[in-house]
Design an enzyme around this catalytic site. Sequence first.
Site, PDB file in Angstrom:
ATOM      1  N   ASP A 162      37.894  27.695  45.874  1.00 38.72           N
ATOM      2  CA  ASP A 162      39.014  26.879  46.376  1.00 38.72           C
ATOM      3  C   ASP A 162      39.096  26.990  47.902  1.00 38.72           C
ATOM      4  OD1 ASP A 162      41.318  25.348  46.390  1.00 38.72           O
ATOM      5  OD2 ASP A 162      42.598  26.884  45.469  1.00 38.72           O
ATOM      6  N   TYR A 215      40.131  34.875  38.443  1.00 38.43           N
ATOM      7  CA  TYR A 215      40.851  34.763  37.167  1.00 38.43           C
ATOM      8  C   TYR A 215      40.232  35.598  36.037  1.00 38.43           C
ATOM      9  CZ  TYR A 215      44.219  31.253  38.826  1.00 38.43           C
ATOM     10  OH  TYR A 215      45.240  30.595  39.469  1.00 38.43           O
TER      11      TYR A 215
END
Length: 174
Positions: A35, A127
Amino acid sequence: MAARVEAVRADITQETVDAIVNAANSTLAGGGGVDGAIHAAAGPRLLEECRRVRRTAYPGGLPVGYAVATGAGNLPCRWVIHTVGPNWHRGQRDEADLAACFANSLREALRVGARSVAFPAVSAGVYGWEGATVARVAVAAVRSAPELAHLDLVRFVLFSDRLLADFQAALTAD
Ligand code: AR6
């Protein structure tokens, strides 16, 4: 003919496919990992577009498993498709949520008119999902997506030899 599905080791920000997928978070405000790399390479226009998406379509944030396309700023692709993977560390351990990231990203790709799509290993970084699990779920989701028949190329773009091996194994299994 269905799209070619392949895995390579590369930096997804350099991909010249029509659309690259971003492993975002629900704020769409940028972050670390892929990201951060995508926002850094795309420049401020990408963040502006993400803010507009937040204001209009997803004021409460993009839910886990959803996908939404924006332009690509200074990147060599035409679109960035933002998806939010499940966060293992927060107890989000349902493979269906991860599969939805891949399936919904392909649907969004087709909606905007993309014919080639590059994916990172969504949820395999911050994550916390196992690379081999992400590879298995991602390959199964892409192969069973009805959109595949209308695309030319789906490319998994991995950032390590280990993940590349996981995806190559998943692609050659059964
Ligand atoms: N090209 C391809 N893959 C990359 C690149 C790159 N340039 N950079 C990193 N990766 P992560 P997540 C790999 O953590 O687990 C962010 O802060 C990386 O090595 O980027 O879904 C978001 O804002 C790993 O294999 O995504 C969210 O808060 C894979 O991309 C959160 O992290 C995914 O790792 C999302 O976590």
